[in-house]
Each structure stands twice: as C-alpha cells, then as structure tokens.
Write a protein that holds these residues in place. Sequence first.
Motif, PDB file in Angstrom:
ATOM      1  N   PRO A   1       0.765  -1.244   0.000  1.00 49.37           N
ATOM      2  CA  PRO A   1       0.000   0.000   0.000  1.00 49.37           C
ATOM      3  C   PRO A   1       0.795   1.294   0.000  1.00 49.37           C
ATOM      4  CG  PRO A   1      -0.055  -0.977   2.171  1.00 49.37           C
ATOM      5  CD  PRO A   1       0.631  -1.962   1.260  1.00 49.37           C
ATOM      6  N   SER A   2       2.040   1.283   0.441  1.00 49.66           N
ATOM      7  CA  SER A   2       2.817   2.518   0.428  1.00 49.66           C
ATOM      8  C   SER A   2       4.284   2.136   0.353  1.00 49.66           C
ATOM      9  CB  SER A   2       2.550   3.358   1.679  1.00 49.66           C
ATOM     10  OG  SER A   2       3.326   2.906   2.760  1.00 49.66           O
ATOM     11  N   GLU A   3       5.115   3.110   0.247  1.00 48.31           N
ATOM     12  CA  GLU A   3       6.546   2.834   0.231  1.00 48.31           C
ATOM     13  C   GLU A   3       7.191   3.360   1.507  1.00 48.31           C
ATOM     14  OE1 GLU A   3       8.469   3.903  -3.402  1.00 48.31           O
ATOM     15  OE2 GLU A   3       6.879   3.015  -4.603  1.00 48.31           O
ATOM     16  N   SER A   4       6.443   3.316   2.600  1.00 48.28           N
ATOM     17  CA  SER A   4       6.969   3.790   3.874  1.00 48.28           C
ATOM     18  C   SER A   4       8.190   2.966   4.267  1.00 48.28           C
ATOM     19  CB  SER A   4       5.901   3.666   4.957  1.00 48.28           C
ATOM     20  OG  SER A   4       6.453   4.000   6.218  1.00 48.28           O
ATOM     21  N   THR A   5       9.208   3.638   4.751  1.00 51.26           N
ATOM     22  CA  THR A   5      10.415   2.957   5.205  1.00 51.26           C
ATOM     23  C   THR A   5      10.653   3.154   6.700  1.00 51.26           C
ATOM     24  OG1 THR A   5      11.756   4.892   4.649  1.00 51.26           O
ATOM     25  CG2 THR A   5      11.555   3.176   2.957  1.00 51.26           C
ATOM     26  N   PHE A   6       9.660   3.701   7.394  1.00 51.77           N
ATOM     27  CA  PHE A   6       9.839   4.011   8.809  1.00 51.77           C
ATOM     28  C   PHE A   6       9.892   2.757   9.684  1.00 51.77           C
ATOM     29  CE2 PHE A   6       8.040   5.296  12.987  1.00 51.77           C
ATOM     30  CZ  PHE A   6       9.136   6.023  13.419  1.00 51.77           C
ATOM     31  N   LEU A   7       8.906   1.885   9.586  1.00 51.15           N
ATOM     32  CA  LEU A   7       8.843   0.690  10.431  1.00 51.15           C
ATOM     33  C   LEU A   7       9.366  -0.533   9.683  1.00 51.15           C
ATOM     34  CD1 LEU A   7       5.274   1.168  11.946  1.00 51.15           C
ATOM     35  CD2 LEU A   7       7.451   1.500  13.123  1.00 51.15           C
ATOM     36  N   GLU A   8      10.138  -1.357  10.389  1.00 52.49           N
ATOM     37  CA  GLU A   8      10.592  -2.621   9.826  1.00 52.49           C
ATOM     38  C   GLU A   8       9.826  -3.783  10.437  1.00 52.49           C
ATOM     39  OE1 GLU A   8      14.798  -2.832  10.414  1.00 52.49           O
ATOM     40  OE2 GLU A   8      15.199  -1.557   8.682  1.00 52.49           O
ATOM     41  N   ILE A   9       9.917  -3.890  11.763  1.00 46.32           N
ATOM     42  CA  ILE A   9       9.151  -4.910  12.477  1.00 46.32           C
ATOM     43  C   ILE A   9       8.424  -4.232  13.626  1.00 46.32           C
ATOM     44  CG2 ILE A   9      10.704  -6.820  11.893  1.00 46.32           C
ATOM     45  CD1 ILE A   9      11.676  -6.632  14.864  1.00 46.32           C
ATOM     46  N   VAL A  10       7.336  -4.856  14.040  1.00 47.38           N
ATOM     47  CA  VAL A  10       6.611  -4.393  15.218  1.00 47.38           C
ATOM     48  C   VAL A  10       6.592  -5.558  16.206  1.00 47.38           C
ATOM     49  CG1 VAL A  10       4.400  -3.637  16.148  1.00 47.38           C
ATOM     50  CG2 VAL A  10       5.196  -2.756  13.934  1.00 47.38           C
ATOM     51  N   PRO A  11       7.351  -5.453  17.308  1.00 47.29           N
ATOM     52  CA  PRO A  11       7.314  -6.486  18.335  1.00 47.29           C
ATOM     53  C   PRO A  11       6.276  -6.126  19.401  1.00 47.29           C
ATOM     54  CG  PRO A  11       9.146  -5.010  18.748  1.00 47.29           C
ATOM     55  CD  PRO A  11       8.425  -4.489  17.526  1.00 47.29           C
ATOM     56  N   VAL A  12       5.473  -7.085  19.777  1.00 46.02           N
ATOM     57  CA  VAL A  12       4.480  -6.870  20.831  1.00 46.02           C
ATOM     58  C   VAL A  12       4.700  -7.954  21.882  1.00 46.02           C
ATOM     59  CG1 VAL A  12       2.030  -6.749  21.413  1.00 46.02           C
ATOM     60  CG2 VAL A  12       2.832  -5.904  19.181  1.00 46.02           C
ATOM     61  N   ARG A  13       5.220  -7.551  23.039  1.00 43.47           N
ATOM     62  CA  ARG A  13       5.497  -8.489  24.131  1.00 43.47           C
ATOM     63  C   ARG A  13       4.347  -8.459  25.117  1.00 43.47           C
ATOM     64  NH1 ARG A  13      11.438  -8.730  26.574  1.00 43.47           N
ATOM     65  NH2 ARG A  13      11.745  -9.141  24.362  1.00 43.47           N
ATOM     66  N   PHE A  14       3.903  -9.625  25.543  1.00 45.76           N
ATOM     67  CA  PHE A  14       2.754  -9.717  26.440  1.00 45.76           C
ATOM     68  C   PHE A  14       2.866 -10.983  27.284  1.00 45.76           C
ATOM     69  CE2 PHE A  14       1.844 -11.810  22.510  1.00 45.76           C
ATOM     70  CZ  PHE A  14       1.163 -12.963  22.855  1.00 45.76           C
ATOM     71  N   VAL A  15       2.032 -11.054  28.306  1.00 47.99           N
ATOM     72  CA  VAL A  15       2.036 -12.183  29.241  1.00 47.99           C
ATOM     73  C   VAL A  15       0.702 -12.911  29.173  1.00 47.99           C
ATOM     74  CG1 VAL A  15       2.138 -12.819  31.690  1.00 47.99           C
ATOM     75  CG2 VAL A  15       3.659 -11.037  30.788  1.00 47.99           C
ATOM     76  N   ILE A  16       0.788 -14.215  29.065  1.00 46.67           N
ATOM     77  CA  ILE A  16      -0.394 -15.072  29.237  1.00 46.67           C
ATOM     78  C   ILE A  16      -0.341 -15.556  30.679  1.00 46.67           C
ATOM     79  CG2 ILE A  16      -1.477 -17.271  28.635  1.00 46.67           C
ATOM     80  CD1 ILE A  16      -0.532 -16.819  25.757  1.00 46.67           C
ATOM     81  N   ASP A  17      -1.269 -15.059  31.490  1.00 45.68           N
ATOM     82  CA  ASP A  17      -1.274 -15.483  32.892  1.00 45.68           C
ATOM     83  C   ASP A  17      -2.398 -16.451  33.202  1.00 45.68           C
ATOM     84  OD1 ASP A  17      -3.326 -13.652  32.792  1.00 45.68           O
ATOM     85  OD2 ASP A  17      -2.459 -12.280  34.231  1.00 45.68           O
ATOM     86  N   ASP A  18      -3.375 -16.556  32.315  1.00 51.85           N
ATOM     87  CA  ASP A  18      -4.467 -17.518  32.498  1.00 51.85           C
ATOM     88  C   ASP A  18      -4.695 -18.255  31.182  1.00 51.85           C
ATOM     89  OD1 ASP A  18      -6.718 -18.996  33.007  1.00 51.85           O
ATOM     90  OD2 ASP A  18      -7.893 -17.316  33.789  1.00 51.85           O
ATOM     91  N   PRO A  19      -4.075 -19.430  31.013  1.00 55.86           N
ATOM     92  CA  PRO A  19      -4.188 -20.165  29.757  1.00 55.86           C
ATOM     93  C   PRO A  19      -5.613 -20.641  29.433  1.00 55.86           C
ATOM     94  CG  PRO A  19      -2.551 -21.180  31.207  1.00 55.86           C
ATOM     95  CD  PRO A  19      -3.188 -20.069  31.957  1.00 55.86           C
ATOM     96  N   GLU A  20      -6.519 -20.526  30.376  1.00 56.11           N
ATOM     97  CA  GLU A  20      -7.912 -20.906  30.137  1.00 56.11           C
ATOM     98  C   GLU A  20      -8.676 -19.817  29.383  1.00 56.11           C
ATOM     99  OE1 GLU A  20      -9.227 -23.969  30.902  1.00 56.11           O
ATOM    100  OE2 GLU A  20      -7.129 -24.419  31.359  1.00 56.11           O
ATOM    101  N   GLU A  21      -8.108 -18.613  29.341  1.00 55.92           N
ATOM    102  CA  GLU A  21      -8.768 -17.497  28.657  1.00 55.92           C
ATOM    103  C   GLU A  21      -8.319 -17.423  27.201  1.00 55.92           C
ATOM    104  OE1 GLU A  21      -8.362 -13.711  30.522  1.00 55.92           O
ATOM    105  OE2 GLU A  21      -8.909 -14.475  32.501  1.00 55.92           O
ATOM    106  N   HIS A  22      -9.131 -16.755  26.387  1.00 52.80           N
ATOM    107  CA  HIS A  22      -8.759 -16.458  25.002  1.00 52.80           C
ATOM    108  C   HIS A  22      -7.935 -15.184  24.985  1.00 52.80           C
ATOM    109  CE1 HIS A  22      -8.921 -15.807  20.728  1.00 52.80           C
ATOM    110  NE2 HIS A  22      -9.558 -14.660  20.869  1.00 52.80           N
ATOM    111  N   TYR A  23      -6.845 -15.183  24.239  1.00 57.76           N
ATOM    112  CA  TYR A  23      -6.015 -13.998  24.067  1.00 57.76           C
ATOM    113  C   TYR A  23      -6.050 -13.600  22.601  1.00 57.76           C
ATOM    114  CZ  TYR A  23      -4.161 -14.299  28.783  1.00 57.76           C
ATOM    115  OH  TYR A  23      -4.039 -14.301  30.150  1.00 57.76           O
ATOM    116  N   HIS A  24      -6.474 -12.368  22.347  1.00 56.76           N
ATOM    117  CA  HIS A  24      -6.503 -11.813  20.990  1.00 56.76           C
ATOM    118  C   HIS A  24      -5.687 -10.528  21.024  1.00 56.76           C
ATOM    119  CE1 HIS A  24      -7.890 -11.069  16.968  1.00 56.76           C
ATOM    120  NE2 HIS A  24      -8.362  -9.886  17.308  1.00 56.76           N
TER     121      HIS A  24
END
Length: 116
Positions: free
Chosen positions: A77-100
Amino acid sequence: MSSGLTTHVLDTGREGPATGVDVELQRLDSTGESETIARGTTNDDGRLDEPLLTPDQMESGTYQLVFDVESYYRKGPSESTFLEIVPVRFVIDDPEEHYHVPLLLSPGGYTTYRGS
C-alpha cells in the motif's frame, strides 16, 4: 473456555485489513531468550487462518508477536520505510482465557491492545 491465541492486523491508512503480513510468535524464557513457536501470514481479512496457539497449546508465560511490516509495505500500500518490524510483548497469565492481540498499523506508527 479458551480459543487459544489469535491476532488481526488492520491498516488504518487504507481503512481495511492488512493482507500478507508475516507474523512470528516467540516464547521467552526467564533469561529473555526467545524461541519461535509459530508463524503465519495474514489473509484477505487481516487474520491468520489458524490460531497461533490452540487451547491445548496455551501455557502461562511471556510471549512476543513479531509483525514483519517492512515486507508488507514494500509489496503493497505505500513505500513507507519508517517501520521494519513491530514487536508486541505480552504475558499469558491464564491459559484458560482467550487472548486476541490486534495490531492497528499505519505507515508512521501502530497501536495494539488486548482484544476479545
């Protein structure tokens, strides 16, 4: 009941789904070292065809999603060169729940949140 771990990438600049974004799921150990445990590419709806983790695979711990947005922008969609990767770090503390974990992407920035 958990339906596992899912993600969704929307391109706010195009006002629609981000198709063809490569996504990698990493699990981090107590020292911060990461291991890639799943991969996928977003479909025409900006989603992966399968959950990154199924309910049976869900475990407590620290995880990181790595979105390859550089390749997405170079192919599309564009030729943007600003972002390469987006890392999102998070914790799963209740594996019985759905994480989106959605990613709202634009050429100059991004937003993420815990979805439903």
